[in-house]
Motif scaffolding. Structure first.
Motif, PDB file in Angstrom:
ATOM      1  N   TYR A 160      22.947   9.010  12.393  1.00 46.10           N
ATOM      2  CA  TYR A 160      22.298  10.189  11.797  1.00 46.10           C
ATOM      3  C   TYR A 160      21.500  10.952  12.858  1.00 46.10           C
ATOM      4  O   TYR A 160      21.515  12.180  12.884  1.00 46.10           O
ATOM      5  CB  TYR A 160      21.381   9.785  10.637  1.00 46.10           C
ATOM      6  N   ALA A 161      20.820  10.204  13.724  1.00 45.73           N
ATOM      7  CA  ALA A 161      20.026  10.876  14.767  1.00 45.73           C
ATOM      8  C   ALA A 161      20.950  11.715  15.649  1.00 45.73           C
ATOM      9  O   ALA A 161      20.648  12.873  15.969  1.00 45.73           O
ATOM     10  CB  ALA A 161      19.278   9.843  15.602  1.00 45.73           C
ATOM     11  N   ALA A 162      22.096  11.138  16.034  1.00 43.79           N
ATOM     12  CA  ALA A 162      23.032  11.867  16.897  1.00 43.79           C
ATOM     13  C   ALA A 162      23.586  13.086  16.151  1.00 43.79           C
ATOM     14  O   ALA A 162      23.713  14.175  16.722  1.00 43.79           O
ATOM     15  CB  ALA A 162      24.160  10.945  17.335  1.00 43.79           C
ATOM     16  N   ASN A 163      23.877  12.911  14.870  1.00 42.90           N
ATOM     17  CA  ASN A 163      24.432  14.029  14.101  1.00 42.90           C
ATOM     18  C   ASN A 163      23.422  15.155  13.911  1.00 42.90           C
ATOM     19  O   ASN A 163      23.757  16.322  14.009  1.00 42.90           O
ATOM     20  CB  ASN A 163      24.915  13.536  12.734  1.00 42.90           C
ATOM     21  N   VAL A 164      22.171  14.766  13.630  1.00 43.17           N
ATOM     22  CA  VAL A 164      21.125  15.778  13.468  1.00 43.17           C
ATOM     23  C   VAL A 164      21.029  16.615  14.753  1.00 43.17           C
ATOM     24  O   VAL A 164      20.937  17.846  14.729  1.00 43.17           O
ATOM     25  CB  VAL A 164      19.773  15.103  13.115  1.00 43.17           C
ATOM     26  N   GLU A 165      21.109  15.923  15.874  1.00 42.85           N
ATOM     27  CA  GLU A 165      21.054  16.597  17.182  1.00 42.85           C
ATOM     28  C   GLU A 165      22.238  17.566  17.348  1.00 42.85           C
ATOM     29  O   GLU A 165      22.089  18.712  17.762  1.00 42.85           O
ATOM     30  CB  GLU A 165      21.107  15.501  18.253  1.00 42.85           C
ATOM     31  N   ARG A 166      23.411  17.086  17.003  1.00 43.25           N
ATOM     32  CA  ARG A 166      24.608  17.914  17.171  1.00 43.25           C
ATOM     33  C   ARG A 166      24.587  19.136  16.250  1.00 43.25           C
ATOM     34  O   ARG A 166      24.918  20.241  16.661  1.00 43.25           O
ATOM     35  CB  ARG A 166      25.859  17.101  16.833  1.00 43.25           C
ATOM     36  N   PHE A 167      24.206  18.908  15.011  1.00 39.76           N
ATOM     37  CA  PHE A 167      24.152  20.028  14.063  1.00 39.76           C
ATOM     38  C   PHE A 167      23.128  21.053  14.551  1.00 39.76           C
ATOM     39  O   PHE A 167      23.358  22.250  14.505  1.00 39.76           O
ATOM     40  CB  PHE A 167      23.768  19.531  12.654  1.00 39.76           C
ATOM     41  N   THR A 168      21.986  20.541  15.023  1.00 40.32           N
ATOM     42  CA  THR A 168      20.931  21.456  15.485  1.00 40.32           C
ATOM     43  C   THR A 168      21.439  22.279  16.659  1.00 40.32           C
ATOM     44  O   THR A 168      21.211  23.491  16.751  1.00 40.32           O
ATOM     45  CB  THR A 168      19.684  20.664  15.919  1.00 40.32           C
ATOM     46  N   ARG A 184      23.351  27.467  18.623  1.00 42.10           N
ATOM     47  CA  ARG A 184      24.383  28.199  19.358  1.00 42.10           C
ATOM     48  C   ARG A 184      25.021  29.324  18.526  1.00 42.10           C
ATOM     49  O   ARG A 184      25.280  30.408  19.036  1.00 42.10           O
ATOM     50  CB  ARG A 184      25.437  27.169  19.754  1.00 42.10           C
ATOM     51  N   TYR A 185      25.253  29.042  17.245  1.00 43.14           N
ATOM     52  CA  TYR A 185      26.059  29.989  16.466  1.00 43.14           C
ATOM     53  C   TYR A 185      25.263  30.855  15.488  1.00 43.14           C
ATOM     54  O   TYR A 185      25.769  31.862  15.023  1.00 43.14           O
ATOM     55  CB  TYR A 185      27.136  29.231  15.672  1.00 43.14           C
ATOM     56  N   PHE A 186      24.065  30.428  15.129  1.00 37.21           N
ATOM     57  CA  PHE A 186      23.320  31.191  14.122  1.00 37.21           C
ATOM     58  C   PHE A 186      22.569  32.343  14.793  1.00 37.21           C
ATOM     59  O   PHE A 186      22.361  32.341  16.000  1.00 37.21           O
ATOM     60  CB  PHE A 186      22.360  30.259  13.359  1.00 37.21           C
ATOM     61  N   PRO A 187      22.151  33.325  13.994  1.00 33.30           N
ATOM     62  CA  PRO A 187      21.493  34.505  14.583  1.00 33.30           C
ATOM     63  C   PRO A 187      20.239  34.137  15.372  1.00 33.30           C
ATOM     64  O   PRO A 187      19.580  33.142  15.052  1.00 33.30           O
ATOM     65  CB  PRO A 187      21.108  35.347  13.362  1.00 33.30           C
ATOM     66  N   GLU A 188      19.935  34.959  16.343  1.00 31.97           N
ATOM     67  CA  GLU A 188      18.727  34.737  17.129  1.00 31.97           C
ATOM     68  C   GLU A 188      17.513  34.805  16.191  1.00 31.97           C
ATOM     69  O   GLU A 188      17.485  35.623  15.271  1.00 31.97           O
ATOM     70  CB  GLU A 188      18.626  35.831  18.183  1.00 31.97           C
ATOM     71  N   GLY A 189      16.562  33.933  16.406  1.00 26.64           N
ATOM     72  CA  GLY A 189      15.379  33.930  15.542  1.00 26.64           C
ATOM     73  C   GLY A 189      15.493  32.913  14.416  1.00 26.64           C
ATOM     74  O   GLY A 189      14.542  32.723  13.655  1.00 26.64           O
ATOM     75  N   THR A 190      16.651  32.248  14.301  1.00 21.16           N
ATOM     76  CA  THR A 190      16.802  31.197  13.288  1.00 21.16           C
ATOM     77  C   THR A 190      15.878  30.035  13.646  1.00 21.16           C
ATOM     78  O   THR A 190      15.792  29.650  14.808  1.00 21.16           O
ATOM     79  CB  THR A 190      18.273  30.693  13.259  1.00 21.16           C
ATOM     80  N   ILE A 230      18.194  27.812   4.053  1.00 18.79           N
ATOM     81  CA  ILE A 230      19.245  26.948   3.511  1.00 18.79           C
ATOM     82  C   ILE A 230      18.991  25.513   3.974  1.00 18.79           C
ATOM     83  O   ILE A 230      18.301  25.290   4.973  1.00 18.79           O
ATOM     84  CB  ILE A 230      20.667  27.374   3.975  1.00 18.79           C
ATOM     85  N   ARG A 231      19.538  24.562   3.215  1.00 16.74           N
ATOM     86  CA  ARG A 231      19.498  23.173   3.666  1.00 16.74           C
ATOM     87  C   ARG A 231      20.928  22.737   3.988  1.00 16.74           C
ATOM     88  O   ARG A 231      21.853  23.025   3.238  1.00 16.74           O
ATOM     89  CB  ARG A 231      18.926  22.264   2.571  1.00 16.74           C
ATOM     90  N   ILE A 232      21.046  22.060   5.129  1.00 12.88           N
ATOM     91  CA  ILE A 232      22.361  21.570   5.549  1.00 12.88           C
ATOM     92  C   ILE A 232      22.272  20.061   5.727  1.00 12.88           C
ATOM     93  O   ILE A 232      21.321  19.558   6.332  1.00 12.88           O
ATOM     94  CB  ILE A 232      22.780  22.232   6.883  1.00 12.88           C
TER      95      ILE A 232
END
Ligand SMILES: Cc1ncc(COP(=O)(O)O)c(C=O)c1O
Length: 476
Positions: free
Chosen positions: A379-387, A392-398, A449-451
């Motif tokens: 989970y720790a590794a996944n949280v890191e990857r998702f973050t 990288r992909y979400f709008p600036e300021g997210t 949103i929650r992911i």
């Protein structure tokens, strides 16, 4: 200085690999190719790759893990800022989230949709096979008990196991203090009914788990949302003021790796919280469902550990760790024990017997801690990857939370992004997310949103996150 051709070569290899890391071919936590494989890929000698890897290790780009290979270092990049402390409505209010929650529930059953909107671990993270084998074996040799009622307080075997484990959370419970339930959701609902009645005010975090909000809504109670910090949890100063101002009947908080913020309250503050509520004689319903899922070795103590007046009702379940579908949870009701046993009996008569016995045996065999260690690291590794992907992909300021446990991320979008509309557009692309308004009594957090990160990292997720990012981008 004139360079040797060999030195030039390993520098080139190191630069190429570093470029791949920078462009996201290999993300934090990813394993980079083995030495032999890279030597074939880049058509260089094994010793050149070893030298290149040594160099990248020195630069902090990758790290070696014994008997496993080289991995991209997790903290190479600057994670996005975290959301600020929340500022909810400052007075008690009725709750209206159920209609939206039912919509989200509906799509959670669709196998074609990538389920990033539910806080449920993908089955591959759970010890499904081992548990089912135990359950099947118990059922095969059963002489009737498994098909009979297991009236409150529930299976003695399971309560004994829960009592043994309670020392990890700083409690010294006896099996007699525990009542088993059909999941944590039932435990929370029983507790709310034991301590409050329709019209009463319950203090909760903000944003808060929508299961709790719906229960408050259906019981005709009011919610008072308390400002909550994504790192430290609910503000005790704000709670103190609220206790002085309003007639609060009970508090219901998730102190360890809350849902959706992932906040974890410090031990000192837990003590302060228990003291404060004892002064006001207000019960605390403590939802500890994520308590075993911290990323560090030390498990937080439950607030129950500091309870001297029987005012803390500790609730949890095995839904996030072992098997959500087994529906096995429990409550340590303190001074409300009799009421809770009766409410449990009236509500569902008993918790299903076989799943309780199977979990008790699973715990008794002793593999739970090993399994937890492995899963927490995943989970720790996944949280890191998702973050990383969100950055990288979400709008600036997210803004994104940085939970120290659990597996959900709370994402605050900039500008005029609308989570309900984003959810609708994402569903067209077969991706589900949980929209922010689900997590507040009056559907605040429309830009959040929650992911969930409890989905195996792979092609499906890697394709989905850039799509979500693009959809969010289009809205701001
Ligand atoms: C904070 C919190 N409490 C309780 C529950 C409900 O747990 P269970 O499935 O054991 O009823 C959940 C599930 O999402 C949760 O996140």
């Amino acid at each position: 200085m004139k360079r040797t051709p060999e030195k030039n070569l390993y520098e080139q290899v190191a630069r190429r690999l570093q470029g791949q890391v920078a462009s996201g071919v290999y993300q934090p936590g990813d394993r980079v190719p083995s030495v032999r494989r890279l030597s074939v890929q880049f058509e260089v000698s094994v010793s050149t790759v070893i030298e290149a890897y040594r160099r990248l290790e020195n630069q902090g780009v990758i790290e070696a893990k014994p008997q496993s290979g080289y991995y991209v270092r997790a903290r190479l990049w600057q994670p996005p800022a975290q959301p600020a402390i929340s500022q909810p409505l400052s007075s008690p209010t009725s709750v209206s989230v159920s209609a939206l929650a039912m919509k989200v529930l509906k799509v959670s059953r669709d196998p074609d949709v990538l389920q990033l909107g539910v806080a449920t671990p993908h089955f591959s993270f759970l010890p499904t096979r081992a548990l089912n084998q135990i359950l099947a074996r118990i059922a095969r040799h059963d002489h009737g008990r498994g098909c009979g009622y297991d009236f409150p307080p529930g299976s003695p075997e399971l309560r004994q196991q829960i009592a043994r484990r309670s020392a990890d959370a700083g409690c010294q419970l006896s099996p007699d203090e525990i009542v088993t339930t059909s999941g944590c959701q039932e435990a929370l609902s029983l507790c709310l009914r034991a301590v409050a009645k329709p019209g009463d005010t319950i203090a909760i975090e903000s944003p808060a788990f929508y299961g709790t909000l719906q229960t408050i809504e259906r019981l005709g109670m009011k919610a008072l949302e308390i400002p909550t910090c994504p790192r430290k949890g609910v503000s005790l100063d704000a709670l103190k003021l609220a206790l002085e101002r309003w007639r609060i009947r009970a508090c219901l908080f998730v102190l360890s790796y809350s849902n959706p913020l992932g906040a974890c309250m410090a031990e000192e503050n837990r003590k302060r919280l228990v003291r404060l509520l004892a002064e006001h004689d207000v019960p605390l319903i403590e939802d500890d469902i994520y308590g075993d899922l911290g990323f560090s070795a030390k498990r937080p103590k439950a607030a129950k550990a500091f309870d001297r007046k029987g005012l803390v009702l500790l609730c949890s379940s095995f839904s996030k760790t072992l098997a959500p579908g087994y529906r096995v949870g429990w409550v340590v009701p303190g001074r409300y024990q009799e009421d809770i046993e009766h409410l449990k009996y009236v509500n569902t008569m008993a918790t299903a017997t076989l799943p309780q016995l199977a979990i008790a045996e699973f715990l008794d065999r002793g593999g739970y801690d090993r399994y937890l260690r492995k899963t927490r690291a995943l989970y720790a590794a996944n949280v890191e990857r998702f973050t990383h992907a969100i950055a990288r992909y979400f709008p600036e300021g997210t803004k994104v939370t940085q939970p120290a446990g659990g597996f959900v991320l709370w994402v605050e979008l900039p500008g005029k992004a609308d989570a309900i509309e984003l959810r609708r557009r994402a569903l067209v692309q077969k991706i589900s997310i949980a929209p922010g308004p689900l997590f507040s009594a009056k559907q605040k957090y429309r830009h959040c949103i929650r992911i969930t990160c409890a989905y195996p990292w792979g092609e499906r997720v890697e394709r989905a996150l850039p799509i979500l990012g693009r959809l969010a981008q289009e809205m701001v």
